[in-house]
Design a protein around this motif. Structure first.
Motif, mmCIF file in Angstrom:
data_model
loop_
_atom_site.group_PDB
_atom_site.id
_atom_site.type_symbol
_atom_site.label_atom_id
_atom_site.label_comp_id
_atom_site.label_asym_id
_atom_site.label_seq_id
_atom_site.Cartn_x
_atom_site.Cartn_y
_atom_site.Cartn_z
ATOM 1 N N LYS A 45 0.597 -0.925 0.250
ATOM 2 C CA LYS A 45 0.213 -0.285 0.272
ATOM 3 C C LYS A 45 0.671 0.979 0.102
ATOM 4 N N LEU A 46 2.034 1.668 0.918
ATOM 5 C CA LEU A 46 2.926 2.215 0.371
ATOM 6 C C LEU A 46 3.959 2.483 -0.366
ATOM 7 N N VAL A 47 4.451 1.298 -1.002
ATOM 8 C CA VAL A 47 4.626 1.416 -2.554
ATOM 9 C C VAL A 47 4.166 2.171 -3.426
ATOM 10 N N ASN A 48 2.521 1.967 -3.205
ATOM 11 C CA ASN A 48 1.448 1.975 -4.301
ATOM 12 C C ASN A 48 1.389 4.354 -4.067
ATOM 13 N N PHE A 49 1.452 4.555 -2.975
ATOM 14 C CA PHE A 49 0.920 5.530 -2.671
ATOM 15 C C PHE A 49 2.139 6.395 -2.494
ATOM 16 N N GLY A 69 5.734 -7.634 5.659
ATOM 17 C CA GLY A 69 4.887 -6.932 5.061
ATOM 18 C C GLY A 69 4.045 -5.822 5.736
ATOM 19 N N PHE A 70 4.584 -5.325 6.673
ATOM 20 C CA PHE A 70 3.856 -3.940 7.047
ATOM 21 C C PHE A 70 4.864 -2.706 7.840
ATOM 22 N N LEU A 71 4.597 -1.315 7.552
ATOM 23 C CA LEU A 71 5.214 -0.740 7.955
ATOM 24 C C LEU A 71 5.202 0.490 9.366
ATOM 25 N N CYS A 72 5.541 1.124 9.780
ATOM 26 C CA CYS A 72 4.304 2.319 10.819
ATOM 27 C C CYS A 72 4.936 3.598 9.561
ATOM 28 N N VAL A 73 3.398 4.433 9.604
ATOM 29 C CA VAL A 73 3.899 5.713 8.361
ATOM 30 C C VAL A 73 2.898 6.390 9.609
ATOM 31 N N LYS A 74 3.403 7.486 9.490
ATOM 32 C CA LYS A 74 3.148 8.781 10.372
ATOM 33 C C LYS A 74 3.098 9.902 9.220
ATOM 34 N N PHE A 75 2.387 10.019 9.024
ATOM 35 C CA PHE A 75 1.593 12.293 7.828
ATOM 36 C C PHE A 75 2.604 13.000 8.035
ATOM 37 N N ASP A 76 2.683 14.055 7.875
ATOM 38 C CA ASP A 76 2.937 15.237 8.755
ATOM 39 C C ASP A 76 1.514 15.903 8.612
ATOM 40 N N LYS A 77 1.720 16.981 9.558
ATOM 41 C CA LYS A 77 0.422 17.183 9.700
ATOM 42 C C LYS A 77 0.007 18.414 9.327
ATOM 43 N N ARG A 78 1.174 19.107 8.405
ATOM 44 C CA ARG A 78 1.710 20.163 7.611
ATOM 45 C C ARG A 78 0.899 20.049 6.290
ATOM 46 N N PRO A 115 -0.010 16.657 3.871
ATOM 47 C CA PRO A 115 -0.110 15.756 3.879
ATOM 48 C C PRO A 115 0.628 14.177 2.396
ATOM 49 N N ASN A 116 1.278 14.783 1.836
ATOM 50 C CA ASN A 116 1.792 14.244 1.269
ATOM 51 C C ASN A 116 3.427 13.721 2.455
ATOM 52 N N VAL A 117 3.654 14.610 3.422
ATOM 53 C CA VAL A 117 4.780 13.958 3.830
ATOM 54 C C VAL A 117 4.677 13.601 4.750
ATOM 55 N N PHE A 118 5.915 12.083 4.843
ATOM 56 C CA PHE A 118 5.634 11.183 6.179
ATOM 57 C C PHE A 118 6.334 10.330 5.983
ATOM 58 N N THR A 119 7.172 10.177 6.802
ATOM 59 C CA THR A 119 8.122 8.971 7.984
ATOM 60 C C THR A 119 7.501 7.829 7.797
ATOM 61 N N PHE A 120 8.459 6.385 7.562
ATOM 62 C CA PHE A 120 8.112 5.262 8.119
ATOM 63 C C PHE A 120 9.306 4.677 8.656
ATOM 64 N N VAL A 121 9.071 3.679 9.226
ATOM 65 C CA VAL A 121 9.734 2.446 9.853
ATOM 66 C C VAL A 121 9.610 1.503 9.577
ATOM 67 N N ASP A 122 9.984 0.314 10.475
ATOM 68 C CA ASP A 122 9.011 -1.541 10.857
ATOM 69 C C ASP A 122 8.587 -0.768 11.647
ATOM 70 N N PHE A 182 10.937 5.649 -4.634
ATOM 71 C CA PHE A 182 11.778 4.750 -2.951
ATOM 72 C C PHE A 182 10.580 3.649 -3.065
ATOM 73 N N GLU A 183 10.666 2.673 -3.454
ATOM 74 C CA GLU A 183 9.921 1.977 -3.717
ATOM 75 C C GLU A 183 11.312 0.694 -3.057
ATOM 76 N N ASP A 184 12.265 0.775 -3.513
ATOM 77 C CA ASP A 184 13.299 0.375 -3.278
ATOM 78 C C ASP A 184 13.739 0.417 -1.356
ATOM 79 N N THR A 185 13.841 1.964 -1.454
ATOM 80 C CA THR A 185 13.436 2.347 0.148
ATOM 81 C C THR A 185 12.696 1.411 0.976
ATOM 82 N N ILE A 186 11.515 2.167 0.511
ATOM 83 C CA ILE A 186 10.501 1.521 1.734
ATOM 84 C C ILE A 186 10.464 -0.393 1.893
ATOM 85 N N ARG A 187 10.257 -1.205 0.582
ATOM 86 C CA ARG A 187 10.716 -2.699 0.510
ATOM 87 C C ARG A 187 12.621 -3.132 1.579
#
Length: 107
Positions: free
Chosen positions: A58-62, A80-89, A91-98, A67-72
């Protein structure tokens, strides 16, 4: 060429044929559409409060394609899951971690 079944009273051959056909259709549906949600793999860890659990695909598609290789590669526990946090200001900026945070009930 079709299949012709006897239609005599008390003959349950037609009902058996239908049930076998339905079972075959369900099995093919699993192959084509994937595993039903109730049987899908579950995350092996959790996310901190304020973070969302997302499937890697889902994150790869978004995200942008570059960024696909980095996400995977961030999915270190390979569940097959990651934690995602979107910037409140932004919405297209996000951080992801395992999603390797141990949650209550995990061993």
């Amino acid at each position: 060429m079709g299949i012709v079944l006897p239609t005599g009273k008390g003959n349950d051959m037609r009902a058996k044929f239908r049930s076998h056909l339905l079972a075959l259709g369900a099995a093919l549906g699993w192959v084509v559409l994937g595993t039903p949600p109730s049987m899908a793999a579950q995350p092996e860890g959790g996310c901190a409060p304020g973070w969302e659990t997302w499937r890697v695909q889902k994150l790869v598609n978004f995200a942008q394609p570059q960024f696909e290789d980095t996400i995977r590669s961030t999915d270190r526990n390979d569940d097959g899951f990651l934690c995602v946090k979107f910037d409140k200001r932004e919405p297209n900026v996000f951080t992801f971690v395992d999603n390797n945070l141990q949650v209550e009930g995990d061993s």
